[in-house]
Design a protein around this motif. Sequence first.
Motif, PDB file in Angstrom:
ATOM      1  N   LEU A   1       1.157  -0.814  -0.209  1.00  0.00           N
ATOM      2  CA  LEU A   1      -0.028   0.152   0.581  1.00  0.00           C
ATOM      3  C   LEU A   1       0.650   1.221   0.159  1.00  0.00           C
ATOM      4  N   VAL A   2       0.643   2.118  -0.515  1.00  0.00           N
ATOM      5  CA  VAL A   2       1.042   3.651  -0.802  1.00  0.00           C
ATOM      6  C   VAL A   2       0.490   4.680  -0.664  1.00  0.00           C
ATOM      7  N   SER A   3       0.983   5.542  -0.241  1.00  0.00           N
ATOM      8  CA  SER A   3      -0.082   7.008   0.178  1.00  0.00           C
ATOM      9  C   SER A   3       1.181   8.320   0.393  1.00  0.00           C
ATOM     10  N   GLN A   4       0.008   9.442  -0.042  1.00  0.00           N
ATOM     11  CA  GLN A   4       0.772  10.473   0.463  1.00  0.00           C
ATOM     12  C   GLN A   4       1.095  11.494   1.325  1.00  0.00           C
ATOM     13  N   ASP A   5       0.424  10.642   2.266  1.00  0.00           N
ATOM     14  CA  ASP A   5      -0.527  11.832   3.946  1.00  0.00           C
ATOM     15  C   ASP A   5      -0.379  10.501   4.878  1.00  0.00           C
ATOM     16  N   GLY A   6      -0.462   9.453   4.781  1.00  0.00           N
ATOM     17  CA  GLY A   6      -0.425   8.073   5.999  1.00  0.00           C
ATOM     18  C   GLY A   6      -1.147   8.271   6.487  1.00  0.00           C
ATOM     19  N   TYR A   7      -2.899   8.973   5.439  1.00  0.00           N
ATOM     20  CA  TYR A   7      -4.123   8.088   6.142  1.00  0.00           C
ATOM     21  C   TYR A   7      -4.901   6.931   4.399  1.00  0.00           C
ATOM     22  N   SER A   8      -4.535   7.932   3.558  1.00  0.00           N
ATOM     23  CA  SER A   8      -5.546   7.433   2.345  1.00  0.00           C
ATOM     24  C   SER A   8      -4.416   6.742   2.435  1.00  0.00           C
ATOM     25  N   PHE A   9      -4.834   5.179   1.489  1.00  0.00           N
ATOM     26  CA  PHE A   9      -3.581   4.273   0.570  1.00  0.00           C
ATOM     27  C   PHE A   9      -4.705   3.242  -0.470  1.00  0.00           C
ATOM     28  N   THR A  10      -3.517   3.659  -1.112  1.00  0.00           N
ATOM     29  CA  THR A  10      -3.675   2.787  -2.769  1.00  0.00           C
ATOM     30  C   THR A  10      -2.633   1.609  -2.544  1.00  0.00           C
ATOM     31  N   VAL A  11      -3.764   0.350  -3.507  1.00  0.00           N
ATOM     32  CA  VAL A  11      -2.746  -1.244  -3.336  1.00  0.00           C
ATOM     33  C   VAL A  11      -2.223  -0.783  -4.068  1.00  0.00           C
ATOM     34  N   CYS A  12      -1.003  -0.948  -4.319  1.00  0.00           N
ATOM     35  CA  CYS A  12       0.125  -0.680  -5.503  1.00  0.00           C
ATOM     36  C   CYS A  12       0.393  -2.347  -6.382  1.00  0.00           C
ATOM     37  N   GLY A  13      -0.247  -3.112  -4.872  1.00  0.00           N
ATOM     38  CA  GLY A  13       1.311  -4.219  -5.326  1.00  0.00           C
ATOM     39  C   GLY A  13       0.574  -5.562  -4.453  1.00  0.00           C
ATOM     40  N   PHE A  14       0.675  -6.965  -4.759  1.00  0.00           N
ATOM     41  CA  PHE A  14       0.366  -7.681  -4.353  1.00  0.00           C
ATOM     42  C   PHE A  14       1.493  -9.111  -3.702  1.00  0.00           C
TER      43      PHE A  14
ATOM     44  N   ASN B   1       2.650   5.016 -10.807  1.00  0.00           N
ATOM     45  CA  ASN B   1       2.690   6.674 -11.535  1.00  0.00           C
ATOM     46  C   ASN B   1       3.326   7.066 -10.128  1.00  0.00           C
ATOM     47  N   VAL B   2       2.938   7.391  -9.608  1.00  0.00           N
ATOM     48  CA  VAL B   2       2.276   8.680  -9.038  1.00  0.00           C
ATOM     49  C   VAL B   2       3.565   9.378  -8.009  1.00  0.00           C
ATOM     50  N   LEU B   3       3.544  10.442  -7.147  1.00  0.00           N
ATOM     51  CA  LEU B   3       4.660  10.446  -6.217  1.00  0.00           C
ATOM     52  C   LEU B   3       4.197  10.236  -5.263  1.00  0.00           C
ATOM     53  N   ARG B   4       4.449   9.090  -3.815  1.00  0.00           N
ATOM     54  CA  ARG B   4       4.504   8.529  -2.789  1.00  0.00           C
ATOM     55  C   ARG B   4       5.942   8.777  -1.783  1.00  0.00           C
ATOM     56  N   ASN B   5       5.195   8.759  -0.364  1.00  0.00           N
ATOM     57  CA  ASN B   5       6.071   9.630   1.248  1.00  0.00           C
ATOM     58  C   ASN B   5       6.414   8.294   1.810  1.00  0.00           C
ATOM     59  N   ILE B   6       4.927   7.056   1.169  1.00  0.00           N
ATOM     60  CA  ILE B   6       4.991   6.224   3.002  1.00  0.00           C
ATOM     61  C   ILE B   6       4.681   5.253   1.626  1.00  0.00           C
TER      62      ILE B   6
END
Length: 156
Positions: A96-109, A127-132
């Motif tokens: 899971l990846v996130s930009q804010d630490g609250y909303s996560f997107t599944v990126c792989g499995f 392909n989006v900038l993520r920090n978490i």
Amino acid sequence: MPIYARFIDEKDTQQKNAALGQPAHSSSTYSLDKGGYVASWAVDGKIANLELCFISDFELSPWIQINLGGHYIISFIRLYNRQDVLEERLHDLSLLVSQDGYSFTVCGFFKGPGITKQVVEILCEDNVLRNIVRLQITDGLNNILCLCEIEVNISL
């Protein structure tokens, strides 16, 4: 978005490990050993000594999370599984990846189960900038998450 994992043979020299030495946190830490198996051991870069691993406590959906210290487009995550026993605990792992630490997107499995000394790459086509980055077991009832090293690879 394709979600899959693959085995690897060698490191890609066009990548940088953005997780190395960054702050890592977890849903829990295995507590039966006084030394603990803290999240920071999974990002210490000690691939030659994979005996110091992060291990969660028993729980429904254990996770480990890394703050990358900057925003990056993530290429893939490289995971180093246990070197001794209980390697099958690596299973049903969502990246899971996130930009804010609250909303996560599944990126792989990674479905698993893992095998001894396994090194796995989970590809991320977000392909989006993520920090978490968070790795979380998503199936089962009484799980322990164990990862000896995590590399978050970004393109240079």
